[in-house]
Design a protein around this motif. Structure first.
Motif, PDB file in Angstrom:
ATOM      1  N   HIS A  13     -10.776  -0.436   7.781  1.00 34.51           N
ATOM      2  CA  HIS A  13      -9.673  -1.378   7.558  1.00 34.51           C
ATOM      3  C   HIS A  13      -8.373  -0.801   8.104  1.00 34.51           C
ATOM      4  N   TYR A  14      -8.132   0.460   7.821  1.00 35.49           N
ATOM      5  CA  TYR A  14      -6.919   1.118   8.305  1.00 35.49           C
ATOM      6  C   TYR A  14      -7.008   1.439   9.800  1.00 35.49           C
ATOM      7  N   PHE A  58      -1.709   0.953  10.277  1.00 32.93           N
ATOM      8  CA  PHE A  58      -0.509   0.195   9.914  1.00 32.93           C
ATOM      9  C   PHE A  58       0.768   0.976  10.239  1.00 32.93           C
ATOM     10  N   ALA A  69      -6.427  -1.225  12.363  1.00 32.42           N
ATOM     11  CA  ALA A  69      -5.025  -1.656  12.391  1.00 32.42           C
ATOM     12  C   ALA A  69      -4.096  -0.512  12.797  1.00 32.42           C
ATOM     13  N   GLU A  95      -3.569  -6.585   0.201  1.00 32.45           N
ATOM     14  CA  GLU A  95      -2.330  -5.846  -0.079  1.00 32.45           C
ATOM     15  C   GLU A  95      -2.594  -4.340  -0.045  1.00 32.45           C
ATOM     16  N   ASN A  96      -3.240  -3.899   1.011  1.00 29.14           N
ATOM     17  CA  ASN A  96      -3.595  -2.483   1.125  1.00 29.14           C
ATOM     18  C   ASN A  96      -3.230  -2.002   2.524  1.00 29.14           C
ATOM     19  N   THR A  97      -2.012  -1.498   2.650  1.00 25.51           N
ATOM     20  CA  THR A  97      -1.505  -0.971   3.911  1.00 25.51           C
ATOM     21  C   THR A  97      -0.784   0.341   3.632  1.00 25.51           C
ATOM     22  N   THR A  98      -0.396   1.033   4.682  1.00 31.27           N
ATOM     23  CA  THR A  98       0.323   2.295   4.519  1.00 31.27           C
ATOM     24  C   THR A  98       1.627   2.096   3.757  1.00 31.27           C
ATOM     25  N   ASP A  99       2.351   1.027   4.055  1.00 35.13           N
ATOM     26  CA  ASP A  99       3.602   0.773   3.329  1.00 35.13           C
ATOM     27  C   ASP A  99       3.343   0.580   1.837  1.00 35.13           C
ATOM     28  N   HIS A 100       2.250  -0.085   1.501  1.00 31.77           N
ATOM     29  CA  HIS A 100       1.908  -0.250   0.091  1.00 31.77           C
ATOM     30  C   HIS A 100       1.651   1.105  -0.571  1.00 31.77           C
TER      31      HIS A 100
END
Length: 335
Positions: free
Chosen positions: A253-254, A260, A257, A84-89
């Protein structure tokens, strides 16, 4: 960072953790004037963290200075957690923090990846943003990752550092070092992952600043190490190893992707920001985020103001005078 340019050291008047999901809680703090202009500092990375020195970029008599660590970074828990670690988060977390602190609108200041996150946040919540001061502009494109880690970008300026970086890898993996390092950093072998992370972060540090700055920092580091005993040196190395691991785990991680973000996500939504005063600051010789990022953003966002620092790379320390001056100007608009 030039100490003499910073405001005096201060301590937070409030700090804590905000539970932003069943998994994550983020560290935050407030310092300066509780009744001052709310200013939030968005750190870089992904995987970097807030710092006590960040407080000192702002006038503590005029500003309510808010710092926080993004999910998995710094003091936020759990450390280096990718779930649960994305730009939107992260955008949602910033808005939860604003509401938690009962801030109506705030000035947003961000550096490097922090500029990316600040822009995406402002596009999602424009009514919450008074103004923005951003430096080391990064738009989240894969081409920037290729520029840093591939053979046709920064490698052409610092070939000796690039060779050290890729020569640790087997020869058949050197054509895509970012992918090769990412596999190791996310692999099951923790010792190998930590070594890979330290090598990646060291390489990024070597191309981060102007050469004179790097030489000066290396000399300062050598002087500090000369005063350490064996136990202190071991502790310092262990601290760097752990920071490098968590930083590069989050960064890769980022990056793998594409942060994100949709292609051109920021540029395609700049109209949302047209009523927000925005200052962009960029080092002419930035080899982490080339100046074309800032130039392109300013072109698509003509109401923004671009300040180019002629003798600076990516590090904020080399453009600290300009960053602090522009923050002061922005604060003056609202006080």
């Amino acid at each position: 960072m030039s100490e003499e340019l910073l405001f005096p050291e201060i301590e937070p008047f409030n700090s804590g953790f905000l539970q932003v999901s069943p998994i994550h809680k983020i560290y935050y703090e407030e310092s300066g004037n509780p009744s001052g202009l709310p200013v939030v500092m968005v750190h870089g990375g992904p995987g970097d963290c807030s710092s006590p020195k960040h407080r000192r970029r702002f006038d503590p008599e005029k500003c309510r200075i808010i710092l926080f660590d993004q999910r998995g970074a710094g003091q936020s828990l759990p450390s280096a957690c990718l779930e649960e670690n994305t730009t939107d988060h992260l955008v949602a977390d910033m808005e939860k923090l604003r509401q938690h602190l009962a801030v109506d609108r705030w000035l947003v200041v961000g550096s490097s990846w922090g500029s990316t996150l600040s822009l995406v946040y402002a596009q999602a919540h424009p009514a919450a943003v008074l103004g923005m001061v951003l430096n080391g502009i990064f738009l989240g494109y894969r081409v920037n990752t290729d520029w840093i880690h591939g053979p046709s970008g920064a490698a052409r300026i610092f070939p000796e550092h690039y060779d050290d970086y890729i020569n640790w890898l087997p020869e058949d993996e050197r054509s895509d070092p970012f992918d090769a390092y990412t596999k190791r950093i996310h692999g099951a072998d923790k010792e190998l992952a930590m070594e890979a992370a330290q090598r990646m972060l060291t390489y990024e540090g070597q191309i981060m600043a102007m050469e004179a700055t790097t030489i000066s920092k290396n000399e300062e580091r050598a002087e500090a190490e000369a005063m350490m005993d064996a136990a202190e040196k071991q502790a310092a190395q262990a601290g760097f190893a752990q920071f490098a691991y968590s930083h590069c785990l989050l960064e890769t991680h980022y990056a793998q992707a594409d942060f994100f973000l949709k292609e051109r996500q920021i540029l395609d939504a700049v109209d949302v920001l047209k009523n927000i005063p925005i200052t962009l600051i960029h080092g002419r010789y930035d080899l982490i985020c080339p100046i074309k990022n800032a130039y392109k953003l300013n072109f698509f966002m003509p109401h923004s103001r671009l300040v180019v620092v002629s003798n600076a790379g990516h590090g904020t320390g080399e453009m600290l005078a300009e960053v602090m001056a522009e923050i002061d100007k922005m604060v003056a608009l609202f006080t």
